[in-house]
Design a protein around this motif. Structure first.
Motif, short mmCIF file in Angstrom:
data_model
loop_
_atom_site.label_atom_id
_atom_site.label_comp_id
_atom_site.label_asym_id
_atom_site.label_seq_id
_atom_site.Cartn_x
_atom_site.Cartn_y
_atom_site.Cartn_z
N LEU A 96 51.50 32.49 -10.46
CA LEU A 96 49.66 31.65 -9.97
C LEU A 96 49.17 32.21 -8.48
N MET A 97 50.00 31.16 -7.35
CA MET A 97 50.03 31.58 -6.24
C MET A 97 49.71 33.07 -6.09
N LEU A 98 50.80 34.07 -5.95
CA LEU A 98 50.73 35.64 -6.05
C LEU A 98 49.44 36.08 -6.71
N TRP A 99 49.48 35.54 -7.90
CA TRP A 99 48.21 36.16 -8.40
C TRP A 99 46.68 35.70 -7.36
N MET A 100 46.40 34.64 -7.08
CA MET A 100 45.48 34.28 -5.78
C MET A 100 45.15 35.22 -4.51
N ILE A 101 46.89 35.46 -4.08
CA ILE A 101 46.55 36.21 -3.10
C ILE A 101 46.02 38.05 -3.33
N THR A 102 47.11 38.30 -4.50
CA THR A 102 46.69 39.80 -5.18
C THR A 102 44.89 39.75 -5.43
N ASN A 103 44.63 39.09 -6.50
CA ASN A 103 42.88 38.73 -6.62
C ASN A 103 42.06 38.79 -5.45
N GLN A 104 42.51 38.12 -4.60
CA GLN A 104 42.11 38.44 -2.88
C GLN A 104 41.68 39.84 -2.84
N ALA A 105 42.94 40.48 -1.97
CA ALA A 105 43.10 41.49 -1.92
C ALA A 105 41.94 41.88 -2.04
N SER A 106 42.17 42.11 -4.13
CA SER A 106 41.15 43.04 -5.31
C SER A 106 39.87 43.08 -3.86
N LEU A 107 39.10 42.06 -4.06
CA LEU A 107 37.71 41.60 -3.62
C LEU A 107 37.76 42.76 -2.26
N TRP A 108 38.96 42.42 -1.75
CA TRP A 108 38.56 42.86 -0.05
C TRP A 108 38.77 44.57 -0.38
N LEU A 109 39.01 45.18 -0.83
CA LEU A 109 39.25 46.26 -1.29
C LEU A 109 37.93 46.97 -1.63
N THR A 110 37.33 46.26 -3.23
CA THR A 110 36.71 46.23 -3.52
C THR A 110 35.85 46.64 -2.47
N THR A 111 35.07 45.36 -1.82
CA THR A 111 34.93 44.57 -0.44
C THR A 111 34.54 46.62 0.30
N CYS A 112 35.34 46.85 0.68
CA CYS A 112 35.59 47.98 1.45
C CYS A 112 35.04 49.27 0.80
N LEU A 113 35.16 49.36 -0.74
CA LEU A 113 34.47 50.59 -1.74
C LEU A 113 33.01 50.39 -1.62
N CYS A 154 51.06 37.02 3.16
CA CYS A 154 50.80 35.92 2.14
C CYS A 154 51.50 35.75 1.15
N ALA A 155 51.63 36.63 0.68
CA ALA A 155 52.89 37.23 -0.58
C ALA A 155 54.39 36.63 0.12
N VAL A 156 54.41 37.14 1.07
CA VAL A 156 56.37 36.26 2.08
C VAL A 156 56.16 35.11 2.17
N LEU A 157 55.53 35.02 3.02
CA LEU A 157 54.98 32.88 3.08
C LEU A 157 54.86 32.52 1.70
N CYS A 158 54.68 33.23 0.48
CA CYS A 158 54.41 32.35 -0.69
C CYS A 158 55.80 32.28 -1.22
N LEU A 159 56.80 33.44 -1.14
CA LEU A 159 58.07 33.82 -1.99
C LEU A 159 58.91 32.68 -0.93
N TRP A 160 58.42 32.61 0.31
CA TRP A 160 59.55 31.73 1.49
C TRP A 160 59.64 30.61 0.46
N ASP A 161 58.36 29.92 0.14
CA ASP A 161 57.76 28.70 -0.12
C ASP A 161 58.82 28.55 -1.35
N PHE A 162 58.57 29.22 -2.24
CA PHE A 162 59.23 29.24 -3.49
C PHE A 162 60.87 29.42 -2.87
#
Length: 333
Positions: A96-113, A154-162
């Protein structure tokens, strides 16, 4: 006060339907985004220069592939392994946390678009806005790099926490003994604050997206009023560019609002009401939104449309050759 009956487990029929829909959404999202990636990456193989728009689409398609993969794993974990009467497993929390990070990155990429659309389509008259549009065009590489690196960090931090939590799970269980309720409450609080932090971090990108989309709408209104005052040609390239850009951005806005509502509703369904069927519906909605936006991106891009038409013509010719081969009486001898 709204209360829902807890549905900690679901029937095999509902579980199979949910898994079938999840597989279908994963397959559609995979095909659409792999198609976008391969069409653009083929230009890289042929050593043709990529535009800033193509670079953003390339990163966005990769991001959506990870997004669909994480949602599919979440669906499998929820349907087959996670019992809502127990604390969330570390695997499900991490997904779930990795999904939230990826979803936030998707929003930033669409903002760049959306910023690229503004810099290329809108005709600014003020010097400051002209300089800002030129800066956006020149700094697209840096913006993409910042989004990718921050998401990876952020993904590395999440995986390290896991892995850290997994390492200390046995020790924690020995000390906690029968304090399952306390462990459940701590999990709730930790997940809620992580969810809140991720969505609060999305506010700046969402505001920039709304501003750039608003600028495009205002620019389209001015362009249409100019066309009415000075009619020249029935076909206008600038008008087509405005409409295609707004179609892409407004469709993403609709999908983002729907997915945001589904994500917000899923938190009390998961943590308070313990309704597994409701969470499954929310995950299904979250998986459908990126696929819908990918289809709209394909329909609004000339290069991707040509690739689709080429594939369809190739498939049609193959089917025609096979039909002729079966119909030819000499092949039956």
């Amino acid at each position: 006060m709204l209360t829902l009956t807890p549905a900690l487990t679901v029937s095999y029929e509902a579980k199979h339907v949910f898994l079938f829909i999840s597989v279908l959404e994963f397959a559609v999202g995979l095909l659409a985004n792999v198609f976008i990636f391969l069409v653009i990456f083929w230009d890289v193989v042929r050593r043709q220069p990529l535009s800033n728009y193509d670079r953003v689409l390339l990163c966005l398609s990769l991001n959506r592939l990870f997004l669909h993969g994480l949602l599919f794993l979440c669906a499998i974990q929820l349907a087959c392994f996670q019992n809502l009467k127990e604390p969330l497993s570390h695997r499900y929390e991490t997904l779930l946390m990795l999904w939230m990070i990826t979803n936030q990155a998707s929003l930033w990429l669409t903002t760049c678009l959306s910023l690229l659309y503004c810099s290329k389509i809108v005709r600014f008259s003020q010097t400051f806005l002209l300089c800002l549009a030129s800066w956006v065009s020149r700094k697209t590489h840096q913006m993409l790099l910042i989004v990718i690196l921050s998401s990876c960090f952020c993904a590395v931090l999440c995986l390290w926490d896991f892995f850290r939590k997994s390492h200390f799970t046995v020790t924690a269980m020995l000390f906690m003994n029968n304090n399952t309720e306390l462990n459940w409450q701590n999990t709730k609080i930790s997940f809620f604050y992580t969810f809140l932090f991720c969505y609060l971090g999305s506010i700046p990108s969402f505001l920039i997206f709304l501003i750039s989309s608003g600028v495009l709408i205002v620019s389209l209104g001015r362009h249409m009023s100019t066309m009415k005052a000075h009619p020249r040609n029935s076909h206008d390239c600038s008008l087509d560019a405005h409409i295609k850009a707004l179609k892409s951005l407004l469709s993403f806005l609709c999908f983002f609002v729907v997915s945001f509502c589904a994500a917000i509703i899923s938190v009390p369904l998961l943590m308070v009401w313990h309704n597994k069927i409701g969470v499954m519906v929310c995950i299904g909605i979250l998986a459908a939104c990126p696929s819908g936006h990918a289809a709209i991106l394909i329909s609004g891009n000339a290069k991707l449309r040509r690739a689709v038409e080429t594939i369809l013509l190739w498939a049609q010719s193959i089917l025609k050759v096979r039909a002729n081969h079966k119909a030819d009486p000499r092949t039956l001898c």
